[in-house]
Design a protein around this motif. Structure first.
Motif, mmCIF file in Angstrom:
data_model
loop_
_atom_site.group_PDB
_atom_site.id
_atom_site.type_symbol
_atom_site.label_atom_id
_atom_site.label_comp_id
_atom_site.label_asym_id
_atom_site.label_seq_id
_atom_site.Cartn_x
_atom_site.Cartn_y
_atom_site.Cartn_z
ATOM 1 N N LEU A 75 21.154 4.911 6.706
ATOM 2 C CA LEU A 75 22.454 4.339 7.063
ATOM 3 C C LEU A 75 23.011 3.466 5.955
ATOM 4 O O LEU A 75 24.209 3.285 5.830
ATOM 5 C CB LEU A 75 22.330 3.502 8.346
ATOM 6 C CG LEU A 75 22.030 4.283 9.623
ATOM 7 C CD1 LEU A 75 21.735 3.338 10.766
ATOM 8 C CD2 LEU A 75 23.206 5.195 9.958
ATOM 9 N N VAL A 76 22.116 2.893 5.132
ATOM 10 C CA VAL A 76 22.570 2.045 4.025
ATOM 11 C C VAL A 76 22.181 2.668 2.687
ATOM 12 O O VAL A 76 22.149 2.000 1.659
ATOM 13 C CB VAL A 76 21.994 0.614 4.128
ATOM 14 C CG1 VAL A 76 22.601 -0.131 5.300
ATOM 15 C CG2 VAL A 76 20.467 0.650 4.251
ATOM 16 N N GLY A 77 21.882 3.957 2.716
ATOM 17 C CA GLY A 77 21.584 4.656 1.469
ATOM 18 C C GLY A 77 20.217 4.338 0.896
ATOM 19 O O GLY A 77 19.970 4.536 -0.291
ATOM 20 N N ASN A 78 19.312 3.832 1.714
ATOM 21 C CA ASN A 78 17.961 3.549 1.225
ATOM 22 C C ASN A 78 17.033 4.630 1.759
ATOM 23 O O ASN A 78 17.470 5.551 2.450
ATOM 24 C CB ASN A 78 17.521 2.155 1.680
ATOM 25 C CG ASN A 78 16.484 1.556 0.743
ATOM 26 O OD1 ASN A 78 15.854 2.246 -0.057
ATOM 27 N ND2 ASN A 78 16.296 0.254 0.835
ATOM 28 N N GLU A 79 15.754 4.536 1.444
ATOM 29 C CA GLU A 79 14.841 5.545 1.967
ATOM 30 C C GLU A 79 13.519 4.916 2.360
ATOM 31 O O GLU A 79 13.124 3.880 1.840
ATOM 32 C CB GLU A 79 14.609 6.644 0.917
ATOM 33 C CG GLU A 79 14.073 6.102 -0.389
ATOM 34 C CD GLU A 79 13.882 7.177 -1.451
ATOM 35 O OE1 GLU A 79 14.364 8.302 -1.246
ATOM 36 O OE2 GLU A 79 13.251 6.881 -2.468
ATOM 37 N N MET A 80 12.848 5.595 3.278
ATOM 38 C CA MET A 80 11.516 5.163 3.657
ATOM 39 C C MET A 80 10.558 5.586 2.551
ATOM 40 O O MET A 80 10.730 6.631 1.963
ATOM 41 C CB MET A 80 11.127 5.843 4.962
ATOM 42 C CG MET A 80 9.788 5.413 5.466
ATOM 43 S SD MET A 80 9.375 6.275 6.984
ATOM 44 C CE MET A 80 8.596 7.722 6.354
ATOM 45 N N ARG A 81 9.579 4.739 2.268
ATOM 46 C CA ARG A 81 8.612 5.089 1.239
ATOM 47 C C ARG A 81 7.221 4.839 1.766
ATOM 48 O O ARG A 81 6.975 3.864 2.470
ATOM 49 C CB ARG A 81 8.806 4.197 0.008
ATOM 50 C CG ARG A 81 9.734 4.796 -1.010
ATOM 51 C CD ARG A 81 9.791 3.997 -2.286
ATOM 52 N NE ARG A 81 9.519 2.592 -2.136
ATOM 53 C CZ ARG A 81 8.526 1.960 -2.741
ATOM 54 N NH1 ARG A 81 7.719 2.597 -3.558
ATOM 55 N NH2 ARG A 81 8.344 0.666 -2.543
ATOM 56 N N ILE A 82 6.319 5.720 1.437
ATOM 57 C CA ILE A 82 4.923 5.473 1.761
ATOM 58 C C ILE A 82 4.275 4.987 0.470
ATOM 59 O O ILE A 82 4.344 5.630 -0.564
ATOM 60 C CB ILE A 82 4.222 6.767 2.223
ATOM 61 C CG1 ILE A 82 4.949 7.362 3.429
ATOM 62 C CG2 ILE A 82 2.762 6.488 2.538
ATOM 63 C CD1 ILE A 82 4.945 6.503 4.670
ATOM 64 N N VAL A 83 3.719 3.803 0.524
ATOM 65 C CA VAL A 83 3.154 3.185 -0.657
ATOM 66 C C VAL A 83 1.702 3.629 -0.817
ATOM 67 O O VAL A 83 0.944 3.661 0.150
ATOM 68 C CB VAL A 83 3.240 1.655 -0.528
ATOM 69 C CG1 VAL A 83 2.544 0.977 -1.674
ATOM 70 C CG2 VAL A 83 4.686 1.228 -0.445
ATOM 71 N N VAL A 84 1.370 3.960 -2.040
ATOM 72 C CA VAL A 84 0.010 4.427 -2.278
ATOM 73 C C VAL A 84 -0.843 3.279 -2.779
ATOM 74 O O VAL A 84 -0.479 2.577 -3.688
ATOM 75 C CB VAL A 84 0.022 5.528 -3.359
ATOM 76 C CG1 VAL A 84 -1.378 6.004 -3.618
ATOM 77 C CG2 VAL A 84 0.906 6.655 -2.910
ATOM 78 N N SER A 85 -1.955 3.067 -2.158
ATOM 79 C CA SER A 85 -2.855 2.038 -2.648
ATOM 80 C C SER A 85 -4.232 2.326 -2.104
ATOM 81 O O SER A 85 -4.424 3.205 -1.283
ATOM 82 C CB SER A 85 -2.415 0.663 -2.174
ATOM 83 O OG SER A 85 -2.886 0.470 -0.864
ATOM 84 N N GLU A 86 -5.204 1.547 -2.575
ATOM 85 C CA GLU A 86 -6.569 1.765 -2.121
ATOM 86 C C GLU A 86 -6.711 1.492 -0.620
ATOM 87 O O GLU A 86 -7.680 1.882 -0.007
ATOM 88 C CB GLU A 86 -7.537 0.903 -2.918
ATOM 89 C CG GLU A 86 -7.212 -0.579 -2.843
ATOM 90 C CD GLU A 86 -8.090 -1.391 -3.769
ATOM 91 O OE1 GLU A 86 -9.263 -1.048 -3.894
ATOM 92 O OE2 GLU A 86 -7.592 -2.351 -4.364
ATOM 93 N N LEU A 87 -5.700 0.789 -0.051
ATOM 94 C CA LEU A 87 -5.764 0.516 1.377
ATOM 95 C C LEU A 87 -5.419 1.755 2.203
ATOM 96 O O LEU A 87 -5.692 1.815 3.385
ATOM 97 C CB LEU A 87 -4.759 -0.573 1.747
ATOM 98 C CG LEU A 87 -5.026 -1.958 1.213
ATOM 99 C CD1 LEU A 87 -3.901 -2.872 1.640
ATOM 100 C CD2 LEU A 87 -6.363 -2.486 1.724
ATOM 101 N N SER A 88 -4.795 2.680 1.546
ATOM 102 C CA SER A 88 -4.245 3.765 2.342
ATOM 103 C C SER A 88 -5.157 4.977 2.343
ATOM 104 O O SER A 88 -5.952 5.181 1.448
ATOM 105 C CB SER A 88 -2.885 4.151 1.797
ATOM 106 O OG SER A 88 -3.014 4.453 0.443
ATOM 107 N N GLY A 89 -4.966 5.759 3.337
ATOM 108 C CA GLY A 89 -5.850 6.914 3.508
ATOM 109 C C GLY A 89 -5.302 8.171 2.869
ATOM 110 O O GLY A 89 -4.298 8.144 2.159
ATOM 111 N N ARG A 90 -5.989 9.277 3.159
ATOM 112 C CA ARG A 90 -5.625 10.565 2.590
ATOM 113 C C ARG A 90 -4.237 11.003 3.028
ATOM 114 O O ARG A 90 -3.515 11.651 2.290
ATOM 115 C CB ARG A 90 -6.651 11.603 3.049
ATOM 116 C CG ARG A 90 -7.528 12.047 1.894
ATOM 117 C CD ARG A 90 -8.194 13.335 2.234
ATOM 118 N NE ARG A 90 -9.274 13.127 3.178
ATOM 119 C CZ ARG A 90 -9.954 14.129 3.723
ATOM 120 N NH1 ARG A 90 -9.661 15.372 3.418
ATOM 121 N NH2 ARG A 90 -10.930 13.890 4.557
ATOM 122 N N ASN A 91 -3.913 10.602 4.264
ATOM 123 C CA ASN A 91 -2.608 10.937 4.810
ATOM 124 C C ASN A 91 -1.456 10.518 3.908
ATOM 125 O O ASN A 91 -0.530 11.280 3.654
ATOM 126 C CB ASN A 91 -2.460 10.175 6.136
ATOM 127 C CG ASN A 91 -2.168 11.139 7.251
ATOM 128 O OD1 ASN A 91 -1.808 12.284 6.995
ATOM 129 N ND2 ASN A 91 -2.329 10.686 8.478
#
Ligand SMILES: [Zn+2]
Length: 527
Positions: free
Chosen positions: A326-342
């Protein structure tokens, strides 16, 4: 019907009061065009009486055509000793040839008596005369009541009398200014209601406006209080830039009023350009976009924790307050050691890369590097390169064989940096040397010198930011510098990272990804 709000931008006047900001006339014209293009209703170009640059802006603006915006010139009411006809400030305002004149006047007794050193009655005449002067010349007059809220606390009756004087003389809009930025939302609501009642009793119907500063971190909240209490005109700057702690930030104000409260600020398609506007203005004023800015920051809809990331993958709204598009932004999935394979799979999918089969290896590589002090959260470019290099058919566009960097202190305060590099492209070797402002700059130049004849598409790429952090997360080893480089080409930006005990090596890794990424993407498009 949703109430209509009038948006008044003062980035070019109040915004430039921020320390360290200086805009050329050309910059000001370009920003004004951006704002006009967005559908902002009023653009305050500057104070023509204060400096030749602003006068030049108005000379140029007068001959341009504006799509939606009215250009406003800003200046103070006449001097106590002058008549309007021979007041230099009033004459400079007139000469700006703008359809709108914004007159700032004193509305607090403290400022009338102790700063201006005139009488209460004379100040009222100054307001009346100045407003009437421009109304008689067919200009729309907006009256900015400086120090309104402080004055209201000291002597409400006098402060209200200045507003009535401006409206009686024909001001279309009276703007209540929280010049010192210390007001509180409830007080703003009460004052706006009181002003509305006093004007109605005097049978005057100017638009009521609000101008706030962020000294109490309340600029947006205060403006919203005024608007929900009946004000319809709001002044602020893009990204909240301004003196001290800044002006009211128009970006979240517009988003809040329109998306949360249903007011009519901008057409929907323009609202989708808020992020673009915010970033473009940041570039013009030479500030890095604030990644954590509400609504428009790069991190505003970034999800890092594994559970959050999993949840938003299932149901996008589970951890965000609006749809970022709605404001021209986007969802982002941040990659880090905290995150899983998904997360890794989702990020790769977003890049259009199929990593089936190598997920586990990529994740292991990320974990190993993060253990050594690398960080991919703020370096999506390096993450993308890590995935691309893991693809079985990936071919590197170039290979660095070796490099030498020399820093030579020729005299006190004078250092020369030189770099020599040996590169291979498609089996052929290239040797180049270059000087630079510092060792990293010299290295960058030498590499580009070798690559540019082969890859002319690198020509438009600039390094816009270079940051070094000392990583101390893993104790027992020497401190390791982590280098982050941000690169740009047109309106595209990408960040890359490098980490090593040697700062030049760390810089090289970041530089390598920064230059290889656009080549890898380009090759993909060509194939
Ligand atoms: Zn201000």
């Amino acid at each position: 019907m949703a109430p209509k709000l009038w948006l008044y931008d003062t980035t070019l006047r109040d915004g430039t009061q921020r320390e360290g900001i200086s805009l050329s006339v050309e910059d000001k014209i370009r920003i004004a065009q951006l704002l006009d293009d967005m559908g902002i209703h009023y653009i305050e170009g500057g104070w023509p009486g204060s400096n030749p640059k602003d006068a030049e802006f108005f000379r140029r603006a007068a001959d341009m055509s504006w799509r939606t915006a009215k250009i406003a010139a800003f200046g103070s009411t006449r001097n106590a000793k002058n008549r309007c006809e021979d007041d230099p400030n009033i004459l400079a305002l007139d000469a700006a040839r703008t359809p709108v004149i914004t007159l700032v006047g004193k509305s607090s007794v403290l400022h009338v008596e102790q700063v201006l050193e005139t009488t209460r009655a004379e100040n009222i005449r100054m307001i009346q005369d100045s407003v009437a002067y421009f109304v008689a010349r067919n200009r729309e007059v907006i009256y900015d009541a400086e120090h309104f809220f402080d004055g209201y606390l000291l002597d409400a009756e006098y402060t209200l009398a200045t507003i009535v004087a401006a409206a009686t003389a024909g001001a279309s809009t009276v703007v209540l200014c929280d010049t010192n930025g210390g007001a509180l939302p409830d007080a703003v609501t009460a004052a706006v209601r009181h002003v509305t009642a006093v004007l109605a009793a005097a049978q005057l119907q100017p638009v009521i406006g609000i101008h706030t500063h962020n000294d109490g971190a309340l600029a947006v909240a205060n403006a919203m209080s005024a608007l929900t209490a009946g004000a319809r005109h709001v002044q602020g700057t893009i990204n909240g830039i301004g003196e001290r702690c800044g002006n009211m930030d128009l970006i979240p104000l517009i988003a809040n009023m329109q998306l949360k409260l249903g007011y009519d600020c901008l057409p929907e398609y323009q609202l989708k350009r808020l992020s673009e506007l915010s970033h473009a203005v940041a570039n013009f004023v030479n500030l890095n976009p604030d990644h954590h800015a509400p609504y428009v920051g790069r991190s505003a809809f970034a999800h890092k924790g594994g559970i959050h990331a999993q949840a938003v993958a299932k149901f996008a709204d589970s951890y965000q307050h609006i749809d970022p598009e709605l404001v021209g932004n986007e969802m982002r999935i941040v990659v880090s050691e905290l995150s899983g394979r998904n997360n890794v799979r989702m990020r790769a999918e977003a890049l259009g890369l199929d990593i089936a089969g190598s997920e586990r290896a990529i994740l292991q590589r990320i974990k190993d590097l993060e253990q050594q002090g690398w960080q991919f959260e703020a370096a999506e470019g390096s993450f993308e390169m890590l995935i691309r290099r893991a693809m079985p058919d990936y071919q590197s566009p170039f290979e660095l064989l070796d490099f030498t960097v020399i820093v030579n202190a020729v005299a006190e305060g004078s250092m020369i940096s030189k770099a020599m590099v040996k590169l291979a492209v498609g089996g052929q070797e290239f040797h180049t040397a270059a000087e630079g402002d510092g060792p990293v700059n010299a290295l960058d130049r030498a590499i580009r010198k070798a690559l540019l004849p082969i890859y002319p598409q690198l020509a438009g790429i600039t390094l816009v930011d270079y940051k070094v952090r000392i990583v101390d997360e893993h104790l027992g080893t020497a401190a390791r510098p982590r280098v982050l480089i941000e690169s740009a080409q047109g309106d595209q930006r990408w960040s890359t990272v490098g980490c090593s005990e040697n700062i030049l090596e760390a810089s090289w890794y970041a530089l390598w990804d920064a230059l290889e990424l656009p080549l890898a993407r380009y090759a993909e498009k060509v194939l």
